[in-house]
Design an enzyme around this catalytic site. Structure first.
Site, short mmCIF file in Angstrom:
data_model
loop_
_atom_site.label_atom_id
_atom_site.label_comp_id
_atom_site.label_asym_id
_atom_site.label_seq_id
_atom_site.Cartn_x
_atom_site.Cartn_y
_atom_site.Cartn_z
N ASP A 287 -4.11 3.31 14.45
CA ASP A 287 -3.07 3.74 13.27
C ASP A 287 -3.77 5.25 12.90
OD1 ASP A 287 -5.30 3.49 11.67
OD2 ASP A 287 -4.44 2.05 10.38
N ARG B 184 0.87 -1.27 -0.01
CA ARG B 184 0.02 0.08 0.07
C ARG B 184 0.87 1.32 -0.07
NH1 ARG B 184 -4.92 1.58 4.30
NH2 ARG B 184 -3.23 1.22 5.85
#
Length: 540
Positions: A442, A161
């Site tokens: 996160d 990613r």
């Protein structure tokens, strides 16, 4: 080495010589010069769209692409080697230990993350590239503190990613302009590894984050076509799964698949960023105020509609409909609390597989057996493409449904303040993924806490006690909770915490909350990496 390309940060000689080869830098420059103007126009279009939402224009499905949604004959590419069965995907940052443990976890795939679970220090970005290159070539084994870390015979399939379109990479300029963080991450991984992956029977596979419009998917597709031709591998070798993690993208699911159809491997429910985007895009709508973060579950109206539409869309086009991340992580020192947490994981994964998802995300190797057991018992084949969900009817109003049971509580406000401070300080210190109160936080979850605090203050929302959430109240909580953050998140430095405190105070006072904390705070990382301060935008 390459005209017009400048590296503004000192880099360890080994990483620089092995990753920043002349060929790699030439490729970076070619991508930047070919696609940067389009990226900038698309980012400007995001701003234009937000102004429309603020003026009261409601989000809706695009009329100009109705024919794409209505046409039933087109399908996406068949699964590429290693992506036929994706029932369990583990995700995490790209440090060397994490890469080995994730690839050995038993999960079908590993999403190596340069985005929300990585703080983009230059060392993190470059070391991650080295680690992935070494893992692909099975040269990643190492020892630390007397323990050997060794790659297994059958590791998970690797998916990468890169960062989102909105993020710049200020440590590299091309023709005196910072290049796209997306293209930087993509290009270095692709240039060094695509041919090697094909040779080994796999391919260059990606997760694409934060898109808001099908034209942003078209840009990625153009990048893929250019890049495959550039290094001489067949077109359609790349596969990309798109995270539907912004509210506008939920109205463009089929169009996004259509744009990427020859490179597509499906869509993913990026649930935490989706909640963040839901608040941010509807910032001018007082009726869109949400309760405590814990109450915004996958079963509330707008989240359930988004899931049902995603599964129906993917299976209609014969690609994977991937589920999302449960935030719970194992609790080692409290068996009873651990069982409660793991029961939440089981319920979440059972909901996903019964809804028709083809796989799910986990953040910790110890959760892999739990998630796999649920999917193995309920998904006998490699996927559920046959579960068409043709009965689903999702209208624009369903995706915008703000009926969310729950209240704003003092505990919820306190948790948001604590999480926002701890994560922001850790991120500035170079850590993009931290455990807090037995949840893995996160950038996406931290963003929810930030924009919720702004939203509650902006609209003077009242807690269940009847007291309003005010600037003064949040300031008092920041003052109270900040001293305990360094115990909550060991390793956080006082200087970084001070920046986090001032940043959060500034955010709750803004007319509109900032688009991304990562964009706001990137200058701090760049300056730490040696980029002259005069080249950076003011962060606060």
């Amino acid at each position: 080495m390459v005209k017009g390309v400048q590296i503004h940060s000192p880099v360890a000689p080994k990483a620089q010589s092995e990753i920043f080869t002349e060929g790699a830098l030439t490729f970076l420059a070619a991508l930047h010069r070919t696609f940067e103007s389009t990226r900038k126009k698309l980012l400007d279009a995001r701003d234009d769209a937000q102004r429309k939402y603020d003026s009261g224009v409601a989000l809706d499905f695009a009329p100009e692409t109705a024919h794409i949604r209505a046409e039933s004959s087109w399908h996406c590419a068949p699964p590429a080697p290693g992506l036929e069965d994706r029932r369990i995907e583990i995700t995490g940052p790209t440090d060397r230990k994490m890469v080995i443990n994730a690839l050995n976890s038993g999960a079908k795939t590993f999403m190596a993350d340069f985005e929300d679970s990585s703080a983009p220090t230059f060392a993190n970005m470059l070391n991650g590239q080295v680690n992935l290159r070494d893992a692909i070539r099975r040269e990643i084994d190492f020892e630390s503190n007397g323990k050997a870390y060794k790659l297994s015979e059958k590791p998970a399939v690797l998916i990468v990613r890169p960062r989102g379109w909105h993020l710049d990479e200020p440590r590299i300029t091309i023709d005196n302009a910072p290049m796209s963080g997306s293209l930087f991450d993509f290009a270095l991984y692709f240039y060094h590894n695509a041919s090697e992956l094909v040779k080994r029977g796999s391919g260059p596979y990606f997760y694409l984050p934060k898109m808001e419009h099908y034209l942003e998917a078209r840009l990625w597709n153009d990048v893929f076509l250019f890049s495959q031709s550039y290094i001489g591998i067949p077109h359609n070798t790349i596969r990309a799964t798109v995270l539907i993690e912004t509210l506008p993208a939920a109205f463009h699911m089929e169009e996004i698949l259509f744009e990427l159809r020859n490179h597509s491997s499906g869509l993913n429910c990026g649930r935490w960023d989706y909640i963040f985007s839901f608040i941010k895009k509807r910032r001018a709508d007082k009726g869109a105020v949400l309760p405590d973060r814990k109450d915004v579950t996958m079963t509330v109206g707008f989240m359930d509609a988004y899931v049902r539409l995603l599964i129906q869309t993917c299976h209609k086009r014969k690609v994977a409909a991937m589920g999302g991340m449960s935030a719970q992580i194992p609790i080692k020192d409290d068996p009873k609390a651990n069982e409660i947490a793991m029961e939440k994981v089981r319920a979440d994964k059972l909901r996903e597989v019964r809804a028709g998802h083809d796989g799910t995300w986990i953040a910790h190797p110890l959760i892999e057996p739990i998630a796999r057991g649920i999917f193995d018992a309920n998904m006998l084949g490699p996927n559920q493409y046959h579960v068409r969900r043709e009965e689903v009817r999702v209208a624009a109003a369903d995706l915008l449904n703000t009926a969310v049971p729950g209240q704003i509580t003092e505990a919820g406000v306190r948790e948001n303040v604590s999480t926002a401070l701890a994560y922001t300080a850790a991120w500035i210190g170079g850590n993009g993924c931290i455990p807090l109160n037995y949840l893995m936080e996160d950038a996406a979850t931290a963003e929810i806490t930030r924009v919720q605090l702004w939203q509650w203050v902006h609209y003077g929302s009242r807690m269940d006690t009847g007291e309003p959430v005010t600037v003064e109240f949040v300031d008092s909580l920041i003052k109270e909770l900040a001293p305990g953050v360094r115990k909550l998140a060991p390793g956080v430095k006082e200087a970084d915490l001070n920046v986090a405190v001032e940043y959060l105070k500034g955010q709750i006072r803004k007319p509109w909350a900032s688009e991304f904390l990562t964009s706001d705070l990137m200058p701090y990382l760049a300056i730490k990496d040696g980029v002259p301060a005069k080249m950076q935008k003011a962060a606060l």
